[in-house]
Design a protein around this motif. Structure first.
Motif, PDB file in Angstrom:
ATOM      1  N   GLN A  85       3.853   4.994  21.765  1.00  0.00           N
ATOM      2  CA  GLN A  85       3.083   5.989  22.878  1.00  0.00           C
ATOM      3  C   GLN A  85       1.730   5.921  22.337  1.00  0.00           C
ATOM      4  O   GLN A  85       0.774   6.570  23.060  1.00  0.00           O
ATOM      5  N   ALA A  86       1.076   5.089  21.342  1.00  0.00           N
ATOM      6  CA  ALA A  86      -0.117   5.155  20.860  1.00  0.00           C
ATOM      7  C   ALA A  86      -0.892   6.500  20.695  1.00  0.00           C
ATOM      8  O   ALA A  86      -1.977   6.834  21.289  1.00  0.00           O
ATOM      9  N   CYS A  87      -0.004   7.263  19.943  1.00  0.00           N
ATOM     10  CA  CYS A  87      -0.405   8.624  19.778  1.00  0.00           C
ATOM     11  C   CYS A  87      -1.808   8.628  18.501  1.00  0.00           C
ATOM     12  O   CYS A  87      -1.709   7.588  17.865  1.00  0.00           O
ATOM     13  N   ASP A  88      -2.476   9.639  18.455  1.00  0.00           N
ATOM     14  CA  ASP A  88      -3.413   9.750  17.228  1.00  0.00           C
ATOM     15  C   ASP A  88      -3.499  11.157  16.816  1.00  0.00           C
ATOM     16  O   ASP A  88      -4.448  11.168  15.900  1.00  0.00           O
ATOM     17  N   GLY A  89      -2.418  11.743  16.821  1.00  0.00           N
ATOM     18  CA  GLY A  89      -2.122  13.021  15.958  1.00  0.00           C
ATOM     19  C   GLY A  89      -0.936  13.459  15.929  1.00  0.00           C
ATOM     20  O   GLY A  89       0.061  13.177  16.900  1.00  0.00           O
ATOM     21  N   ILE A  90      -0.519  14.443  15.138  1.00  0.00           N
ATOM     22  CA  ILE A  90       0.708  14.835  15.114  1.00  0.00           C
ATOM     23  C   ILE A  90       0.987  16.533  15.029  1.00  0.00           C
ATOM     24  O   ILE A  90       0.172  16.995  14.337  1.00  0.00           O
ATOM     25  N   LEU A  91       1.639  17.168  15.785  1.00  0.00           N
ATOM     26  CA  LEU A  91       1.851  18.698  15.480  1.00  0.00           C
ATOM     27  C   LEU A  91       3.110  18.910  15.374  1.00  0.00           C
ATOM     28  O   LEU A  91       4.213  18.468  16.038  1.00  0.00           O
ATOM     29  N   ALA A  92       3.451  19.575  14.313  1.00  0.00           N
ATOM     30  CA  ALA A  92       4.873  20.000  13.480  1.00  0.00           C
ATOM     31  C   ALA A  92       4.878  21.375  14.060  1.00  0.00           C
ATOM     32  O   ALA A  92       4.108  22.404  13.333  1.00  0.00           O
ATOM     33  N   VAL A  93       5.982  21.736  14.582  1.00  0.00           N
ATOM     34  CA  VAL A  93       6.207  23.272  15.170  1.00  0.00           C
ATOM     35  C   VAL A  93       7.633  23.320  14.784  1.00  0.00           C
ATOM     36  O   VAL A  93       8.763  22.876  15.081  1.00  0.00           O
ATOM     37  N   GLY A  94       7.949  24.139  13.544  1.00  0.00           N
ATOM     38  CA  GLY A  94       9.348  24.611  13.380  1.00  0.00           C
ATOM     39  C   GLY A  94       9.410  24.907  11.911  1.00  0.00           C
ATOM     40  O   GLY A  94       8.357  25.186  11.195  1.00  0.00           O
ATOM     41  N   GLY A  95      10.733  24.824  11.463  1.00  0.00           N
ATOM     42  CA  GLY A  95      10.934  25.060  10.047  1.00  0.00           C
ATOM     43  C   GLY A  95      10.749  23.873   8.961  1.00  0.00           C
ATOM     44  O   GLY A  95      10.111  22.911   9.479  1.00  0.00           O
ATOM     45  N   GLY A  96      11.325  23.758   7.984  1.00  0.00           N
ATOM     46  CA  GLY A  96      11.029  22.816   6.882  1.00  0.00           C
ATOM     47  C   GLY A  96      11.375  21.428   7.311  1.00  0.00           C
ATOM     48  O   GLY A  96      10.818  20.355   7.150  1.00  0.00           O
ATOM     49  N   SER A  97      12.457  21.419   8.265  1.00  0.00           N
ATOM     50  CA  SER A  97      13.086  20.094   8.543  1.00  0.00           C
ATOM     51  C   SER A  97      12.024  19.491   9.632  1.00  0.00           C
ATOM     52  O   SER A  97      11.821  18.096   9.605  1.00  0.00           O
ATOM     53  N   SER A  98      11.520  20.224  10.614  1.00  0.00           N
ATOM     54  CA  SER A  98      10.448  19.681  11.506  1.00  0.00           C
ATOM     55  C   SER A  98       9.135  19.197  10.784  1.00  0.00           C
ATOM     56  O   SER A  98       8.841  18.101  11.061  1.00  0.00           O
ATOM     57  N   ILE A  99       8.522  20.024   9.972  1.00  0.00           N
ATOM     58  CA  ILE A  99       7.630  19.829   9.166  1.00  0.00           C
ATOM     59  C   ILE A  99       7.660  18.392   8.456  1.00  0.00           C
ATOM     60  O   ILE A  99       6.777  17.506   8.265  1.00  0.00           O
ATOM     61  N   ASP A 100       8.781  18.560   7.628  1.00  0.00           N
ATOM     62  CA  ASP A 100       8.984  17.402   6.706  1.00  0.00           C
ATOM     63  C   ASP A 100       9.074  16.022   7.623  1.00  0.00           C
ATOM     64  O   ASP A 100       8.632  15.050   7.147  1.00  0.00           O
ATOM     65  N   THR A 101      10.033  16.112   8.812  1.00  0.00           N
ATOM     66  CA  THR A 101       9.990  15.087   9.585  1.00  0.00           C
ATOM     67  C   THR A 101       8.879  14.555  10.143  1.00  0.00           C
ATOM     68  O   THR A 101       8.286  13.329  10.007  1.00  0.00           O
ATOM     69  N   ALA A 102       7.794  15.559  10.532  1.00  0.00           N
ATOM     70  CA  ALA A 102       6.534  15.024  10.970  1.00  0.00           C
ATOM     71  C   ALA A 102       5.738  14.543   9.777  1.00  0.00           C
ATOM     72  O   ALA A 102       4.976  13.438   9.915  1.00  0.00           O
ATOM     73  N   LYS A 103       5.705  14.857   8.530  1.00  0.00           N
ATOM     74  CA  LYS A 103       4.964  14.502   7.552  1.00  0.00           C
ATOM     75  C   LYS A 103       5.511  12.932   7.283  1.00  0.00           C
ATOM     76  O   LYS A 103       4.814  12.084   6.825  1.00  0.00           O
ATOM     77  N   ALA A 104       6.745  12.720   7.301  1.00  0.00           N
ATOM     78  CA  ALA A 104       7.336  11.484   6.807  1.00  0.00           C
ATOM     79  C   ALA A 104       7.082  10.500   7.887  1.00  0.00           C
ATOM     80  O   ALA A 104       6.632   9.404   7.459  1.00  0.00           O
ATOM     81  N   ALA A 105       7.142  10.907   9.226  1.00  0.00           N
ATOM     82  CA  ALA A 105       6.807   9.928  10.187  1.00  0.00           C
ATOM     83  C   ALA A 105       5.439   9.337  10.144  1.00  0.00           C
ATOM     84  O   ALA A 105       4.988   8.167  10.399  1.00  0.00           O
ATOM     85  N   GLY A 106       4.312  10.532   9.915  1.00  0.00           N
ATOM     86  CA  GLY A 106       2.846  10.162   9.740  1.00  0.00           C
ATOM     87  C   GLY A 106       2.846   9.173   8.448  1.00  0.00           C
ATOM     88  O   GLY A 106       1.814   8.446   8.573  1.00  0.00           O
ATOM     89  N   MET A 107       3.363   9.430   7.669  1.00  0.00           N
ATOM     90  CA  MET A 107       3.454   8.576   6.464  1.00  0.00           C
ATOM     91  C   MET A 107       3.808   7.174   6.795  1.00  0.00           C
ATOM     92  O   MET A 107       3.009   6.311   6.160  1.00  0.00           O
ATOM     93  N   LEU A 108       5.000   6.913   7.402  1.00  0.00           N
ATOM     94  CA  LEU A 108       5.193   5.483   7.788  1.00  0.00           C
ATOM     95  C   LEU A 108       4.399   4.924   8.911  1.00  0.00           C
ATOM     96  O   LEU A 108       3.937   3.628   8.929  1.00  0.00           O
ATOM     97  N   VAL A 109       3.594   5.740   9.439  1.00  0.00           N
ATOM     98  CA  VAL A 109       2.498   5.187  10.272  1.00  0.00           C
ATOM     99  C   VAL A 109       1.413   4.614   9.562  1.00  0.00           C
ATOM    100  O   VAL A 109       0.934   3.351  10.118  1.00  0.00           O
ATOM    101  N   THR A 110       1.097   4.784   8.674  1.00  0.00           N
ATOM    102  CA  THR A 110      -0.133   4.415   8.034  1.00  0.00           C
ATOM    103  C   THR A 110       0.073   3.935   6.524  1.00  0.00           C
ATOM    104  O   THR A 110      -0.589   3.158   5.906  1.00  0.00           O
ATOM    105  N   ASN A 111       1.365   4.160   5.955  1.00  0.00           N
ATOM    106  CA  ASN A 111       2.016   3.474   4.878  1.00  0.00           C
ATOM    107  C   ASN A 111       3.213   2.664   5.071  1.00  0.00           C
ATOM    108  O   ASN A 111       4.319   3.291   5.298  1.00  0.00           O
ATOM    109  N   PRO A 112       2.974   1.330   5.338  1.00  0.00           N
ATOM    110  CA  PRO A 112       4.255   0.466   5.355  1.00  0.00           C
ATOM    111  C   PRO A 112       5.616   1.032   4.574  1.00  0.00           C
ATOM    112  O   PRO A 112       5.114   0.987   3.292  1.00  0.00           O
ATOM    113  N   GLY A 113       6.545   0.876   5.228  1.00  0.00           N
ATOM    114  CA  GLY A 113       7.924   1.325   4.487  1.00  0.00           C
ATOM    115  C   GLY A 113       8.425   0.001   3.556  1.00  0.00           C
ATOM    116  O   GLY A 113       7.661  -0.818   3.526  1.00  0.00           O
TER     117      GLY A 113
END
Length: 388
Positions: A85-113
């Motif tokens: 979807q060619a996004c350029d920012g991430i908003l994490a809303v929720g508990g630890g699972s939501s914020i961890d998912t957002a962090k890890a997804a953002g990590m993979l966007v800029t750091n190849p797995g």
């Protein structure tokens, strides 16, 4: 030597989350992926945030596939949606699972797995896309921490640690916690308490972490019971504040044996992380008293318990206070009561020693020690049997 690096701006206050549109505008974002779970979405908590984003002319893409203890597939799905979807920012809303998912997804966007190659300390080489975190529980502290945890195919909760994982902005809005069920307030509040206790008492010295941890413990001792019973904004706000302070503390000073042991319980037996921490906390505190009586005496005082005749006796009084707190909050006293299979204990012991937190625990710990603690926590015997 103490090192303090906290590249996050924290906004605290009722309705602070409604400024999220202008915050993303200030980060030059035009298309934001919201990462959340179905419970948060169905509660309507996102509605005013999406309105704020729309008022700032920011498009929204919703990832609603967050699951408890997010696994690799969950994280990769979120990454794929962001990229497609060619996004350029991430908003994490929720508990630890939501914020961890957002962090890890953002990590993979800029750091190849793959993710396996990023597990551990400081493996990331590139910053994440702009990330704003808005917690809806009072336990994880992930909105200010440098860690995300992803569950792998072996059900091992693999930690990834990097300063790049600290969100740009954390928005703490107590109003978002008003619909949180009492059992969730209790479990996430005990998670925050565990963060603070371990950051204060482990072998890592950091004066800023210690100050943050002590204030977090003090606030939790005063606010957790009424926040669970009444759920009013004032007490929930204090718990949210305490949770963030505890997150700051363990970002700077790391954790200890409770977390090394609780992650396998959650990963293998699906016990909620905060509940697993709560059950283990008094056992590990009792085991550790001999390793750091001064630190655990500080915990006792911050819990509001009167001084005893010496540091060891004071520390033991803190163990008793945590046992009482768990009981008052309705936390089950044993893993057996939570349906954990005792046959999982050997695997849990193995996974415990994959954690770097064992090495900084205030008392040297063997596999035999961990086995004894697990078995005691399984049956619910008194933690005081571990006091030497």
């Amino acid at each position: 030597m103490s090192s303090i690096f906290l590249p996050v701006r924290i906004e605290f206050g009722m309705d602070s989350s409604l400024r999220v549109g202008s915050e993303f505008s200030s980060l030059n974002c035009t298309k934001v992926m919201i990462v959340s779970d179905k419970g948060v979405i169905d509660s309507g908590l996102l509605d005013r945030m999406t309105k704020s984003l729309a008022e700032s002319a920011i498009q929204v893409i919703l990832f609603d596939g967050v699951r408890p203890d997010p696994d690799i597939a969950c994280v990769e799905k979120a990454r794929d949606l962001y990229v497609s979807q060619a996004c350029d920012g991430i908003l994490a809303v929720g508990g630890g699972s939501s914020i961890d998912t957002a962090k890890a997804a953002g990590m993979l966007v800029t750091n190849p797995g793959p993710i396996a190659g990023l597990v551990g300390m400081n493996k990331l080489t590139n910053p994440l896309p702009p990330l704003i975190a808005i917690p809806t529980t009072c336990g994880t502290g992930s909105e200010v921490t440098n860690v995300t945890v992803v569950t792998d195919e072996r059900h091992f909760k693999a930690p990834i640690v990097s300063s790049y994982l600290i969100p740009k902005i954390a928005m703490l809005d107590p109003g978002l916690l008003l619909s949180l069920p009492p059992n969730m307030v209790a479990a996430t509040g005990m998670d925050a308490l565990t963060h603070a206790v371990e950051a204060l008492t482990n072998n890592v010295e950091n004066w800023y972490a210690d100050a943050s941890a002590l204030e977090a413990i003090r606030l939790i001792s005063q606010a957790l019971r009424p926040a669970t019973a009444n759920g009013n904004a004032a007490e929930l706000g204090r718990m949210l504040y305490a949770s963030t302070l505890a997150g700051v503390a363990f970002t700077l000073a790391r954790l200890g044996l409770v977390h090394a042991m609780s992650h396998p319980v959650s990963g293998l037996a699906r016990v909620p992380h905060g509940v697993a921490n709560a059950v283990l906390l008094p056992y590990v505190m009792a085991f550790n008293v001999v390793g750091n009586p001064r630190g655990y005496a500080q915990v006792t005082r911050a819990l509001g318990v009167a001084e005893r005749e010496n540091e060891v006796a004071t520390a033991v009084a803190g163990v008793k206070e945590v046992v009482k707190l768990n009981h008052q909050l309705g936390i089950p006293k044993s893993f057996k009561a939570l349906g954990v299979d005792e046959e999982l204990i050997p695997l849990m012991i193995e996974d415990t020693f994959k954690s770097g937190n064992v090495a900084i625990n205030p008392r040297r710990t063997t596999k035999s020690d961990v086995e004894k603690i697990y078995k005691a926590a399984f049956t619910g015997e008194s933690p005081l049997t571990f006091v030497e």
